[in-house]
Design a protein around this motif. Structure first.
Motif, PDB file in Angstrom:
ATOM      1  N   LYS A  29       0.863  -1.163   0.080  1.00 52.10           N
ATOM      2  CA  LYS A  29       0.023   0.039   0.038  1.00 52.10           C
ATOM      3  C   LYS A  29       0.921   1.225  -0.100  1.00 52.10           C
ATOM      4  O   LYS A  29       0.341   2.387   0.184  1.00 52.10           O
ATOM      5  CB  LYS A  29      -0.869  -0.159   1.234  1.00 52.10           C
ATOM      6  CG  LYS A  29      -2.139  -0.895   1.019  1.00 52.10           C
ATOM      7  CD  LYS A  29      -2.874  -0.811   2.178  1.00 52.10           C
ATOM      8  CE  LYS A  29      -4.223  -1.880   2.094  1.00 52.10           C
ATOM      9  NZ  LYS A  29      -5.229  -1.716   3.181  1.00 52.10           N
ATOM     10  N   CYS A 161      -2.450   3.504  -4.594  1.00 48.97           N
ATOM     11  CA  CYS A 161      -3.000   2.439  -5.271  1.00 48.97           C
ATOM     12  C   CYS A 161      -2.474   2.585  -6.645  1.00 48.97           C
ATOM     13  O   CYS A 161      -1.582   3.530  -7.099  1.00 48.97           O
ATOM     14  CB  CYS A 161      -4.505   2.380  -5.513  1.00 48.97           C
ATOM     15  SG  CYS A 161      -5.132   3.722  -6.106  1.00 48.97           S
ATOM     16  N   GLU A 163      -3.938   3.837  -9.430  1.00 53.75           N
ATOM     17  CA  GLU A 163      -4.232   4.877  -9.990  1.00 53.75           C
ATOM     18  C   GLU A 163      -3.751   6.264  -9.506  1.00 53.75           C
ATOM     19  O   GLU A 163      -4.029   7.321  -9.816  1.00 53.75           O
ATOM     20  CB  GLU A 163      -5.741   4.993 -10.200  1.00 53.75           C
ATOM     21  CG  GLU A 163      -6.327   3.811 -11.005  1.00 53.75           C
ATOM     22  CD  GLU A 163      -7.731   3.805 -10.919  1.00 53.75           C
ATOM     23  OE1 GLU A 163      -8.353   3.560  -9.910  1.00 53.75           O
ATOM     24  OE2 GLU A 163      -8.516   4.242 -11.888  1.00 53.75           O
ATOM     25  N   ILE A 165      -3.815   7.772  -4.987  1.00 52.64           N
ATOM     26  CA  ILE A 165      -3.879   7.648  -3.504  1.00 52.64           C
ATOM     27  C   ILE A 165      -5.206   7.252  -2.994  1.00 52.64           C
ATOM     28  O   ILE A 165      -6.073   7.647  -3.592  1.00 52.64           O
ATOM     29  CB  ILE A 165      -3.570   9.148  -3.032  1.00 52.64           C
ATOM     30  CG1 ILE A 165      -2.267   9.361  -3.130  1.00 52.64           C
ATOM     31  CG2 ILE A 165      -3.730   9.215  -1.552  1.00 52.64           C
ATOM     32  CD1 ILE A 165      -1.522  10.798  -2.883  1.00 52.64           C
ATOM     33  N   LEU A 166      -5.361   6.566  -2.012  1.00 49.98           N
ATOM     34  CA  LEU A 166      -6.551   6.145  -1.236  1.00 49.98           C
ATOM     35  C   LEU A 166      -6.650   6.949  -0.051  1.00 49.98           C
ATOM     36  O   LEU A 166      -5.726   6.755   0.854  1.00 49.98           O
ATOM     37  CB  LEU A 166      -6.396   4.558  -1.046  1.00 49.98           C
ATOM     38  CG  LEU A 166      -6.548   3.666  -2.317  1.00 49.98           C
ATOM     39  CD1 LEU A 166      -6.555   2.198  -1.660  1.00 49.98           C
ATOM     40  CD2 LEU A 166      -8.053   3.923  -3.027  1.00 49.98           C
ATOM     41  N   GLU A 172     -13.558   6.085  -3.697  1.00 49.04           N
ATOM     42  CA  GLU A 172     -12.681   6.564  -4.891  1.00 49.04           C
ATOM     43  C   GLU A 172     -11.317   6.837  -4.668  1.00 49.04           C
ATOM     44  O   GLU A 172     -11.145   7.644  -4.047  1.00 49.04           O
ATOM     45  CB  GLU A 172     -13.438   7.325  -5.743  1.00 49.04           C
ATOM     46  CG  GLU A 172     -14.928   6.693  -6.231  1.00 49.04           C
ATOM     47  CD  GLU A 172     -14.742   5.707  -7.180  1.00 49.04           C
ATOM     48  OE1 GLU A 172     -14.029   5.414  -7.935  1.00 49.04           O
ATOM     49  OE2 GLU A 172     -15.466   4.548  -7.090  1.00 49.04           O
ATOM     50  N   PRO A 173     -10.443   6.341  -5.598  1.00 46.35           N
ATOM     51  CA  PRO A 173      -8.883   6.761  -5.539  1.00 46.35           C
ATOM     52  C   PRO A 173      -8.860   8.128  -5.888  1.00 46.35           C
ATOM     53  O   PRO A 173      -9.700   8.681  -6.632  1.00 46.35           O
ATOM     54  CB  PRO A 173      -8.223   5.770  -5.997  1.00 46.35           C
ATOM     55  CG  PRO A 173      -9.363   5.487  -7.198  1.00 46.35           C
ATOM     56  CD  PRO A 173     -10.619   5.219  -6.565  1.00 46.35           C
ATOM     57  N   LYS A 175      -7.075  10.333  -8.045  1.00 46.69           N
ATOM     58  CA  LYS A 175      -6.171   9.878  -9.313  1.00 46.69           C
ATOM     59  C   LYS A 175      -5.069  11.359  -9.503  1.00 46.69           C
ATOM     60  O   LYS A 175      -5.394  12.340  -9.495  1.00 46.69           O
ATOM     61  CB  LYS A 175      -7.053  10.115 -10.612  1.00 46.69           C
ATOM     62  CG  LYS A 175      -7.819   8.833 -10.569  1.00 46.69           C
ATOM     63  CD  LYS A 175      -8.741   8.655 -11.935  1.00 46.69           C
ATOM     64  CE  LYS A 175      -9.782   7.606 -12.027  1.00 46.69           C
ATOM     65  NZ  LYS A 175     -10.387   7.535 -13.311  1.00 46.69           N
TER      66      LYS A 175
END
Length: 204
Positions: A29, A161, A163, A165-166, A172-173, A175
């Motif tokens: 992560k 992740c 795409e 950042i979480l 939703e990430p 982007k």
């Protein structure tokens, strides 16, 4: 080999260089899970101004941190990309810390807030007049927020992740293609400086 007998050793290795303070993440992560690029602000500020603009131009950038260095970087990304690619500014708290007291009895750590101390740090690509203007007009950061070229994102924690950042609490990430960690510097330089069979006390 020469041996010197001394009463104490002063280690002057520099507080704000060489050892970036990098956040720790659970396995899979961290930055290794991210398909973009992650750098520390130390790498960013080492570039000349033209290279900086080329580096962030046309990219979705996320700046992590909330000290003066993070604010400066977010402003530069905002100036380079405007509303087309807003810079996301991620932080834990709105508190801008003043530096610690430099030495016992010295008043400068109390009397000089961080934005005034910025004048004492001359960036190679900035003239003294520009350093002064950067300090005087730092509230312009919030103008960039109002217009939308800087997006504030408060979160106690985050992870990476593919795409981007979480963000803690979001499904939703976020982007992004470039993450700049303006997370300060560590104090681990002395750990490998000396090899001694006896414990010793270090003071910076």
């Amino acid at each position: 080999m020469q041996v010197y007998q001394v009463d104490f050793v002063i280690i002057s290795l520099g507080q704000f260089s060489d050892v970036p303070n990098m956040p720790e993440f659970p396995p899979n992560k961290g930055p290794e899970a991210f398909h973009g690029k992650v750098i520390h602000s130390m790498e960013y500020v080492a570039m000349d101004y033209k290279s900086l603009l080329e580096f962030v131009k046309g990219k979705r950038v996320t700046v992590v941190g909330f000290q003066k260095n993070a604010l400066d970087i977010a402003m530069e990304c905002s100036a380079a990309n405007g509303l087309e690619f807003p810079c996301t500014f991620m932080y834990k708290t709105e508190h801008l810390e003043c530096p610690r007291l430099p030495s016992p009895g010295s008043p400068f750590g109390i009397l000089l807030p961080e934005q005034v101390l910025e004048l004492l740090v001359h960036k190679p690509w900035r003239r003294n007049s520009l350093s002064l203007l950067a300090t005087l007009f730092s509230p312009l950061f919030y103008d960039q927020v109002d217009e939308g070229s800087i997006i504030l994102k408060k979160s106690p924690s985050f992870s990476f992740c593919e795409e981007g950042i979480l963000v803690n609490g979001e499904t939703e990430p976020l982007k992004t293609v470039l993450v700049i960690l303006a997370t300060g510097f560590g104090m681990k330089k002395s750990s490998k400086t000396f090899l001694s069979p006896k414990p010793f006390k270090t003071t910076f």
